[in-house]
Design a protein around this motif. Structure first.
Motif, PDB file in Angstrom:
ATOM      1  N   GLN A   1      -0.330   5.136 -23.982  1.00  0.00           N
ATOM      2  CA  GLN A   1      -0.564   4.709 -25.557  1.00  0.00           C
ATOM      3  C   GLN A   1       0.515   4.367 -26.572  1.00  0.00           C
ATOM      4  O   GLN A   1       0.165   3.887 -27.651  1.00  0.00           O
ATOM      5  CB  GLN A   1      -1.740   5.764 -26.044  1.00  0.00           C
ATOM      6  N   THR A   2       1.627   5.214 -26.448  1.00  0.00           N
ATOM      7  CA  THR A   2       2.742   4.854 -27.195  1.00  0.00           C
ATOM      8  C   THR A   2       3.569   3.578 -27.123  1.00  0.00           C
ATOM      9  O   THR A   2       4.537   3.225 -27.750  1.00  0.00           O
ATOM     10  CB  THR A   2       3.770   5.922 -27.146  1.00  0.00           C
ATOM     11  N   LEU A   3       3.149   2.754 -26.177  1.00  0.00           N
ATOM     12  CA  LEU A   3       3.970   1.406 -25.459  1.00  0.00           C
ATOM     13  C   LEU A   3       3.200   0.269 -26.094  1.00  0.00           C
ATOM     14  O   LEU A   3       2.008   0.168 -26.457  1.00  0.00           O
ATOM     15  CB  LEU A   3       4.068   1.455 -23.939  1.00  0.00           C
ATOM     16  N   SER A   4       3.832  -0.818 -26.120  1.00  0.00           N
ATOM     17  CA  SER A   4       3.439  -2.030 -26.592  1.00  0.00           C
ATOM     18  C   SER A   4       2.524  -2.692 -25.542  1.00  0.00           C
ATOM     19  O   SER A   4       2.879  -2.097 -24.233  1.00  0.00           O
ATOM     20  CB  SER A   4       4.443  -3.104 -27.070  1.00  0.00           C
ATOM     21  N   GLY A   5       1.865  -3.714 -25.648  1.00  0.00           N
ATOM     22  CA  GLY A   5       1.128  -4.439 -24.599  1.00  0.00           C
ATOM     23  C   GLY A   5       2.078  -4.979 -23.625  1.00  0.00           C
ATOM     24  O   GLY A   5       1.665  -4.744 -22.342  1.00  0.00           O
ATOM     25  N   GLY A   6       3.106  -5.501 -23.736  1.00  0.00           N
ATOM     26  CA  GLY A   6       4.069  -5.995 -22.995  1.00  0.00           C
ATOM     27  C   GLY A   6       4.684  -4.761 -21.917  1.00  0.00           C
ATOM     28  O   GLY A   6       4.940  -5.030 -20.861  1.00  0.00           O
ATOM     29  N   GLN A   7       4.955  -3.594 -22.795  1.00  0.00           N
ATOM     30  CA  GLN A   7       5.423  -2.506 -21.977  1.00  0.00           C
ATOM     31  C   GLN A   7       4.493  -2.171 -21.114  1.00  0.00           C
ATOM     32  O   GLN A   7       4.804  -1.692 -19.799  1.00  0.00           O
ATOM     33  CB  GLN A   7       5.999  -1.590 -22.931  1.00  0.00           C
ATOM     34  N   GLN A   8       3.367  -1.783 -21.537  1.00  0.00           N
ATOM     35  CA  GLN A   8       2.135  -1.502 -20.469  1.00  0.00           C
ATOM     36  C   GLN A   8       2.070  -2.522 -19.367  1.00  0.00           C
ATOM     37  O   GLN A   8       1.707  -1.894 -18.326  1.00  0.00           O
ATOM     38  CB  GLN A   8       0.709  -1.331 -21.356  1.00  0.00           C
ATOM     39  N   GLN A   9       2.185  -3.674 -19.509  1.00  0.00           N
ATOM     40  CA  GLN A   9       2.121  -4.596 -18.695  1.00  0.00           C
ATOM     41  C   GLN A   9       3.275  -4.313 -17.393  1.00  0.00           C
ATOM     42  O   GLN A   9       2.951  -4.316 -16.187  1.00  0.00           O
ATOM     43  CB  GLN A   9       2.140  -6.169 -18.971  1.00  0.00           C
ATOM     44  N   ARG A  10       4.301  -4.158 -17.849  1.00  0.00           N
ATOM     45  CA  ARG A  10       5.370  -3.863 -17.000  1.00  0.00           C
ATOM     46  C   ARG A  10       5.143  -2.764 -16.224  1.00  0.00           C
ATOM     47  O   ARG A  10       5.680  -2.334 -14.990  1.00  0.00           O
ATOM     48  CB  ARG A  10       7.006  -3.800 -17.990  1.00  0.00           C
ATOM     49  N   VAL A  11       4.896  -1.588 -16.996  1.00  0.00           N
ATOM     50  CA  VAL A  11       4.423  -0.180 -16.142  1.00  0.00           C
ATOM     51  C   VAL A  11       3.331  -0.511 -15.126  1.00  0.00           C
ATOM     52  O   VAL A  11       3.369  -0.130 -13.888  1.00  0.00           O
ATOM     53  CB  VAL A  11       3.908   0.829 -17.088  1.00  0.00           C
ATOM     54  N   SER A  12       2.310  -1.189 -15.267  1.00  0.00           N
ATOM     55  CA  SER A  12       1.167  -1.549 -14.474  1.00  0.00           C
ATOM     56  C   SER A  12       1.792  -2.511 -13.338  1.00  0.00           C
ATOM     57  O   SER A  12       1.432  -2.225 -11.997  1.00  0.00           O
ATOM     58  CB  SER A  12       0.119  -2.306 -15.201  1.00  0.00           C
ATOM     59  N   LEU A  13       2.705  -3.245 -13.543  1.00  0.00           N
ATOM     60  CA  LEU A  13       3.299  -4.175 -12.467  1.00  0.00           C
ATOM     61  C   LEU A  13       4.323  -3.321 -11.648  1.00  0.00           C
ATOM     62  O   LEU A  13       4.098  -3.429 -10.504  1.00  0.00           O
ATOM     63  CB  LEU A  13       4.143  -5.411 -13.157  1.00  0.00           C
ATOM     64  N   ALA A  14       5.078  -2.421 -12.265  1.00  0.00           N
ATOM     65  CA  ALA A  14       5.868  -1.496 -11.575  1.00  0.00           C
ATOM     66  C   ALA A  14       5.173  -0.668 -10.661  1.00  0.00           C
ATOM     67  O   ALA A  14       5.439  -0.612  -9.422  1.00  0.00           O
ATOM     68  CB  ALA A  14       6.899  -0.626 -12.162  1.00  0.00           C
ATOM     69  N   ARG A  15       4.016  -0.375 -11.034  1.00  0.00           N
ATOM     70  CA  ARG A  15       2.827   0.617 -10.289  1.00  0.00           C
ATOM     71  C   ARG A  15       2.426   0.054  -8.968  1.00  0.00           C
ATOM     72  O   ARG A  15       2.445   0.399  -8.027  1.00  0.00           O
ATOM     73  CB  ARG A  15       1.887   1.186 -11.001  1.00  0.00           C
ATOM     74  N   ALA A  16       2.277  -1.407  -9.179  1.00  0.00           N
ATOM     75  CA  ALA A  16       1.538  -2.417  -8.352  1.00  0.00           C
ATOM     76  C   ALA A  16       2.604  -2.398  -7.198  1.00  0.00           C
ATOM     77  O   ALA A  16       2.249  -2.682  -5.882  1.00  0.00           O
ATOM     78  CB  ALA A  16       1.132  -3.453  -8.899  1.00  0.00           C
ATOM     79  N   LEU A  17       3.905  -2.603  -7.535  1.00  0.00           N
ATOM     80  CA  LEU A  17       4.891  -2.904  -6.474  1.00  0.00           C
ATOM     81  C   LEU A  17       5.361  -1.544  -6.099  1.00  0.00           C
ATOM     82  O   LEU A  17       6.210  -1.755  -4.940  1.00  0.00           O
ATOM     83  CB  LEU A  17       6.110  -3.580  -7.239  1.00  0.00           C
ATOM     84  N   ALA A  18       5.087  -0.538  -6.387  1.00  0.00           N
ATOM     85  CA  ALA A  18       5.902   0.862  -5.972  1.00  0.00           C
ATOM     86  C   ALA A  18       5.351   0.922  -4.275  1.00  0.00           C
ATOM     87  O   ALA A  18       6.252   1.526  -3.563  1.00  0.00           O
ATOM     88  CB  ALA A  18       5.377   2.082  -6.922  1.00  0.00           C
ATOM     89  N   CYS A  19       4.206   0.447  -4.006  1.00  0.00           N
ATOM     90  CA  CYS A  19       3.760   0.807  -2.322  1.00  0.00           C
ATOM     91  C   CYS A  19       4.336  -0.354  -1.835  1.00  0.00           C
ATOM     92  O   CYS A  19       3.652  -0.373  -0.526  1.00  0.00           O
ATOM     93  CB  CYS A  19       2.328   0.790  -2.606  1.00  0.00           C
ATOM     94  N   GLN A  20       5.073  -1.189  -2.199  1.00  0.00           N
ATOM     95  CA  GLN A  20       5.725  -2.226  -1.347  1.00  0.00           C
ATOM     96  C   GLN A  20       4.585  -3.096  -0.794  1.00  0.00           C
ATOM     97  O   GLN A  20       4.334  -3.168   0.507  1.00  0.00           O
ATOM     98  CB  GLN A  20       6.674  -1.751  -0.168  1.00  0.00           C
TER      99      GLN A  20
END
Length: 264
Positions: free
Chosen positions: A138-157
């Protein structure tokens, strides 16, 4: 190769919706394009294992995730799917680092292995999130939140990356930059992407091929690389696909149709 052939129905007692989606492609970036309520999200949910089709099959790079005839229905965690939800679906009580690492842990194994911890740190660095690893979403911008979500999606290869309206929640001024970042991510990871959108700019900027949805059917395939298209609904019904003609082709058709016509 992405090979989708599925039939499913959903309803809540008041509304009933039937989906029949069939397409096969080897291009790296596929867009499912069309208005809201056309069946795009249902297709993604079926691929991810969140909905079970009535019939058909889902195959990614020769690996069968679902096949009704063969009795195959892999559970969602076994499908190796990276899913970026429209609202990012980040856990508000977890830090950025914990959100990215979420899919790498289980109830019985809460601690990350050294290898997994290194992979999470690499994703934090790659997406420019290292300085906010301990922050809450909740402290992040929309773009930062998207990057977190994308990183999570890629974490499991994952074997394939699913994107549900990835830019819908973003300020229009950010979309161009993040589209480019997403294109760079796809090239770097080398995995196919299946994106749903109703924004034509997403399709034009990112997709190699677009499948156009309308009322639970795929009605057209458009190749963004050469501008060709064909009518998939006519093809499915056994007709002759209509090829979108170039200006030269239209001129040639006119010349050919004029051969043998009586002189004025």
């Amino acid at each position: 190769m992405i090979d989708i052939d599925l039939t499913l129905s959903v309803g809540d007692g008041q509304r009933h919706f039937d989906l029949q989606a069939r397409f096969k492609t080897e291009v790296p970036f596929v867009a499912l394009y069309g208005p809201s309520g056309a069946g795009k999200s249902l297709t993604l949910q079926a691929v991810a294992g969140l909905l079970r089709p009535k019939a058909g099959h889902i195959r990614i790079d020769g690996r069968t995730l679902f096949d009704s005839a063969a009795g195959i229905d892999l559970p969602a965690p076994a499908r190796r799917i990276g899913y970026l939800f429209q609202n990012y679906a980040l856990f508000p009580h977890l830090s950025v680092r914990e959100n990215i690492a979420f899919g790498l842990t289980t109830w019985s194994r809460r601690r990350l292995s050294a290898e997994d911890a290194a992979a999470v740190q690499s994703l934090l660095d790659t997406f420019g999130l290292a300085d906010m690893a301990g922050s809450r979403p909740q402290t992040l911008s929309g773009g930062q939140q998207q990057r977190v979500s994308l990183a999570r999606a890629l974490a499991c290869q994952p074997q394939v990356l699913l994107l549900d309206e990835p830019f819908a929640a973003l300020n229009p001024m950010l979309r161009g930059t993040l589209r480019q970042e997403l294109a760079d991510v796809r090239r770097r990871w080398g995995i196919p992407v299946l994106m749903i959108t109703h924004d034509i700019e997403d399709v034009l900027e990112l997709a190699d091929v677009a499948f156009v949805y309308q009322e639970g059917r795929i009605v057209q395939e458009i190749d963004l690389r050469d501008g060709s298209s064909h009518d998939m609904l006519v093809h499915a019904l056994g007709g002759t696909p209509r090829v979108e003609e170039s200006a030269l082709r239209k001129k040639l058709r006119g010349l050919l149709e004029g051969v043998g016509s009586p002189a004025p």
